[in-house]
Design an enzyme around this catalytic site. Structure first.
Site, PDB file in Angstrom:
ATOM      1  N   HIS A 118      -2.266  -9.418  12.595  1.00  0.00           N
ATOM      2  CA  HIS A 118      -1.677  -8.212  12.018  1.00  0.00           C
ATOM      3  C   HIS A 118      -1.289  -7.301  13.186  1.00  0.00           C
ATOM      4  CE1 HIS A 118      -0.979  -4.513  10.015  1.00  0.00           C
ATOM      5  NE2 HIS A 118      -2.083  -3.942  10.469  1.00  0.00           N
ATOM      6  N   GLU A 159       0.849  -1.197   0.000  1.00  0.00           N
ATOM      7  CA  GLU A 159       0.000   0.000   0.000  1.00  0.00           C
ATOM      8  C   GLU A 159       0.882   1.243   0.000  1.00  0.00           C
ATOM      9  OE1 GLU A 159      -1.954   1.146   3.674  1.00  0.00           O
ATOM     10  OE2 GLU A 159      -1.385  -0.785   4.517  1.00  0.00           O
ATOM     11  N   CYS A 169      -3.423  -3.156   4.714  1.00  0.00           N
ATOM     12  CA  CYS A 169      -2.511  -4.189   5.232  1.00  0.00           C
ATOM     13  C   CYS A 169      -2.957  -5.603   4.889  1.00  0.00           C
ATOM     14  CB  CYS A 169      -2.404  -4.088   6.748  1.00  0.00           C
ATOM     15  SG  CYS A 169      -1.811  -2.505   7.288  1.00  0.00           S
TER      16      CYS A 169
HETATM   17  P1  HMG Z   1      -2.317   7.474  21.388  1.00  0.00           P
HETATM   18  O1  HMG Z   1      -2.932   8.789  21.298  1.00  0.00           O
HETATM   19  O2  HMG Z   1      -0.860   7.393  21.585  1.00  0.00           O
HETATM   20  O3  HMG Z   1      -3.070   6.568  22.453  1.00  0.00           O
HETATM   21  O4  HMG Z   1      -2.683   6.687  20.084  1.00  0.00           O
HETATM   22  P2  HMG Z   1      -3.234   6.562  23.998  1.00  0.00           P
HETATM   23  O5  HMG Z   1      -2.959   7.883  24.618  1.00  0.00           O
HETATM   24  O6  HMG Z   1      -4.567   5.929  24.171  1.00  0.00           O
HETATM   25  O7  HMG Z   1      -2.066   5.583  24.531  1.00  0.00           O
HETATM   26  C1  HMG Z   1      -1.879   4.315  24.033  1.00  0.00           C
HETATM   27  C2  HMG Z   1      -1.774   3.322  25.198  1.00  0.00           C
HETATM   28  O8  HMG Z   1      -0.618   3.655  25.987  1.00  0.00           O
HETATM   29  C3  HMG Z   1      -2.976   3.333  26.180  1.00  0.00           C
HETATM   30  O9  HMG Z   1      -3.210   1.991  26.553  1.00  0.00           O
HETATM   31  C4  HMG Z   1      -2.419   4.101  27.377  1.00  0.00           C
HETATM   32  O10 HMG Z   1      -3.066   3.782  28.583  1.00  0.00           O
HETATM   33  C5  HMG Z   1      -0.979   3.620  27.365  1.00  0.00           C
HETATM   34  P3  HMG Z   1      -4.615   1.265  26.200  1.00  0.00           P
HETATM   35  O11 HMG Z   1      -5.685   2.071  26.786  1.00  0.00           O
HETATM   36  O12 HMG Z   1      -4.693   1.259  24.676  1.00  0.00           O
HETATM   37  O13 HMG Z   1      -4.455  -0.110  26.736  1.00  0.00           O
HETATM   38  N1  HMG Z   1      -0.033   4.490  28.098  1.00  0.00           N
HETATM   39  C6  HMG Z   1       0.939   4.027  28.910  1.00  0.00           C
HETATM   40  N2  HMG Z   1       1.260   2.772  29.287  1.00  0.00           N
HETATM   41  C7  HMG Z   1       2.322   2.632  30.137  1.00  0.00           C
HETATM   42  N3  HMG Z   1       3.052   3.680  30.626  1.00  0.00           N
HETATM   43  C8  HMG Z   1       2.736   4.945  30.283  1.00  0.00           C
HETATM   44  C9  HMG Z   1       1.630   5.158  29.393  1.00  0.00           C
HETATM   45  N4  HMG Z   1       1.059   6.261  28.834  1.00  0.00           N
HETATM   46  C10 HMG Z   1       0.038   5.833  28.057  1.00  0.00           C
HETATM   47  N5  HMG Z   1       3.466   5.954  30.775  1.00  0.00           N
HETATM   48  C11 HMG Z   1      -3.105   4.978  18.520  1.00  0.00           C
HETATM   49  C12 HMG Z   1      -2.682   5.281  19.939  1.00  0.00           C
HETATM   50  C13 HMG Z   1      -3.057   3.478  18.280  1.00  0.00           C
HETATM   51  C14 HMG Z   1      -4.524   5.463  18.301  1.00  0.00           C
HETATM   52  C15 HMG Z   1      -2.128   5.710  17.565  1.00  0.00           C
HETATM   53  O14 HMG Z   1      -0.845   5.196  17.725  1.00  0.00           O
HETATM   54  C16 HMG Z   1      -2.516   5.629  16.113  1.00  0.00           C
HETATM   55  O15 HMG Z   1      -3.339   6.383  15.619  1.00  0.00           O
HETATM   56  N6  HMG Z   1      -1.877   4.672  15.337  1.00  0.00           N
HETATM   57  C17 HMG Z   1      -2.152   4.483  13.926  1.00  0.00           C
HETATM   58  C18 HMG Z   1      -3.409   3.675  13.685  1.00  0.00           C
HETATM   59  C19 HMG Z   1      -3.279   2.243  14.111  1.00  0.00           C
HETATM   60  O16 HMG Z   1      -2.207   1.697  14.248  1.00  0.00           O
HETATM   61  N7  HMG Z   1      -4.440   1.544  14.263  1.00  0.00           N
HETATM   62  C20 HMG Z   1      -4.471   0.156  14.629  1.00  0.00           C
HETATM   63  C21 HMG Z   1      -5.710  -0.575  14.100  1.00  0.00           C
HETATM   64  S1  HMG Z   1      -5.960  -0.327  12.348  1.00  0.00           S
HETATM   65  C22 HMG Z   1      -4.781  -1.333  11.567  1.00  0.00           C
HETATM   66  O17 HMG Z   1      -4.191  -2.163  12.178  1.00  0.00           O
HETATM   67  C23 HMG Z   1      -4.540  -1.086  10.118  1.00  0.00           C
HETATM   68  C24 HMG Z   1      -3.249  -0.326   9.799  1.00  0.00           C
HETATM   69  O18 HMG Z   1      -2.137  -1.201   9.952  1.00  0.00           O
HETATM   70  C25 HMG Z   1      -3.315   0.248   8.387  1.00  0.00           C
HETATM   71  C26 HMG Z   1      -3.633  -0.668   7.216  1.00  0.00           C
HETATM   72  O19 HMG Z   1      -4.469  -1.563   7.266  1.00  0.00           O
HETATM   73  O20 HMG Z   1      -3.066  -0.399   6.156  1.00  0.00           O
HETATM   74  C27 HMG Z   1      -3.034   0.836  10.727  1.00  0.00           C
END
Ligand code: HMG
Length: 390
Positions: A236, A82, A114
């Site tokens: 994935h 992609e 993906c």
């Molecule tokens: P974010 O804003 O960093 O999320 O975005 P957050 O603030 O919710 O923090 C993430 C986690 O860290 C949370 O845990 C926090 O509690 C924890 P959770 O509630 O999820 O269990 N945290 C800590 N833990 C330990 N010590 C600390 C601490 N601070 C916070 N000090 C998000 C996270 C995944 C949304 C972001 O990274 C993102 O937008 N990523 C891109 C999209 C993505 O990967 N989506 C996954 C599903 S879609 C998919 O897999 C398809 C894809 O591969 C594309 C395709 O198909 O081509 C993406």
């Protein structure tokens, strides 16, 4: 009726020259490094040098397979990506002179976020079921790029996985049934005019979990195995914590035990490579398989589950059985070397690489020589990408 076993006969992966440590990114973001190490389950991410792209890493992944098995009876090359380099020409055709693909093979590029590496694997299995003398080279290759300083940035990464799919495979025999779920969701996409993906992170996490559950339901309807039969689950992995989240969600939705130890035992061995490579989009689920095979105790004869998700969205739940003697066919040493040989990248150079734009003027542009990997993009000239073996 007896059917010929079909599946993965060989698997090889490659990644980029550079790696960015998440501790560097945590400092830049002003967050506790544990947000990345524990919160999303990532330690490092692979970053492409100026003279690397999805073609150079695909060539590096595929060449060892052709070196070991030759090209006889490879009638189809399916390249899934992609982050393609051309809107018309298949990236697989750039591989021809680099790794010596046969002229008597059809070469096609597949796209659905993906997921399309899995489409490639299933299409390959169908072609081989039609004629078991044929072999198919499936290559999944991607460089994941999000906007700087966005929540997606720590989930970047890059890798390519090449798989030789054949009858009587040495590594994994695919089951003849699988479960599917497709739905129009705007969770992650990349319009043609952008080099970085647009993402609604929270929507994407929920869409992934729903799609997994629906694909599982379809898998069972089609006669698939029970959840308790699997030795491990290869998800994935956009970030490794996602596999844990999705597995917990799936187990709980089926009223199965979802204690932390059971989930860890089902997932942990699939995460070692993704944890340090980052999201490799189409390659990610197969990097998970490589990690599992290289790290788990003997899996011969054991069934494995695969959950492939591509935003937009398509999910497939499928399964296969590890073949006796599979260990003799693994590339564990080369896999570990691909990861450990990456050069650590400082933040400033990372940012320069991230912001660099491909030339669009059709003039001659030499590419800065950076990569130590076997193939490089040497120049862009007359709108043509010119590659070379190092
Ligand atoms: P974010 O804003 O960093 O999320 O975005 P957050 O603030 O919710 O923090 C993430 C986690 O860290 C949370 O845990 C926090 O509690 C924890 P959770 O509630 O999820 O269990 N945290 C800590 N833990 C330990 N010590 C600390 C601490 N601070 C916070 N000090 C998000 C996270 C995944 C949304 C972001 O990274 C993102 O937008 N990523 C891109 C999209 C993505 O990967 N989506 C996954 C599903 S879609 C998919 O897999 C398809 C894809 O591969 C594309 C395709 O198909 O081509 C993406």
């Amino acid at each position: 009726m007896t059917t010929t076993p079909v599946g993965i006969h060989d698997l090889s992966f490659a990644t980029t020259h550079y790696a960015l440590d998440h501790a560097v990114l945590a400092e830049r973001f002003g967050v506790d490094p544990d947000k990345f190490h524990l919160g999303i389950g990532q330690d490092k991410m692979s970053v492409a040098a100026a003279d690397e792209d999805i073609v150079t890493i695909a060539a590096a992944a595929a060449k060892p397979i052709l070196d070991r098995h030759g090209v006889d009876n490879i009638r189809t090359v399916l390249l899934a990506t992609e982050s393609g380099v051309d809107q018309s020409k298949s990236a697989g055709l750039y591989l021809h002179p680099l790794i010596g693909l046969p002229n008597t093979a059809r070469v096609v590029e597949l796209k659905q976020a993906c997921y399309s590496g899995t489409a490639g694997l299933q299409f390959a299995a169908a072609l081989i079921a039609r004629d078991p003398s044929e072999r198919v080279l499936v290559i999944a290759t991607d460089i994941a790029k999000y906007e700087l300083d966005s929540p997606g940035e720590p989930t970047q990464g890059a890798a390519a996985v090449a798989m030789l799919v054949s009858a009587n495979p040495a590594i994994l025999q695919l089951d003849p049934y699988s479960g599917l779920y497709s739905a129009d969701v705007m969770d992650f996409w990349r319009p043609n005019y952008r080099t970085e993906a647009v993402v609604d992170g929270k929507t994407s996490v929920n869409a992934y979990q729903k799609a997994t559950q629906e694909a599982w339901t379809d898998y069972r309807r089609r006669g698939g195995r029970d959840l308790t039969e699997f030795a491990a689950f290869c998800y994935h992995q956009p970030f490794t914590k996602m596999a844990y989240k999705a597995h917990r969600h799936l187990m709980e939705s089926q009223s199965h035990t979802a204690d932390a130890a059971a989930i860890d035992a089902a997932i942990r061995d699939t995460t070692f490579y993704n944890r340090t490579v980052g999201n490799s989009y189409t390659a990610s689920v197969y990097l998970g398989l490589a990690s599992l095979l290289d790290h788990a105790d003997d899996l011969a004869g054991r069934p494995l589950a695969f959950i492939s998700y591509g935003s937009g969205s398509v999910a497939e739940f499928f399964s296969g059985t590890v073949r006796p003697g599979y260990r003799e066919h693994l590339r564990t040493e080369a896999n570990r070397a691909a990861i450990s040989s990456r050069e650590p990248l400082g933040y400033d150079r990372y940012r320069e690489l991230h912001e660099a734009q491909a030339p669009t003027d059709g003039m001659y542009h030499a590419t800065r020589a950076e990569t130590s990997r076997p193939f490089r993009l040497a120049e862009i000239s007359g709108h043509k990408r010119i590659y070379e073996a190092r």
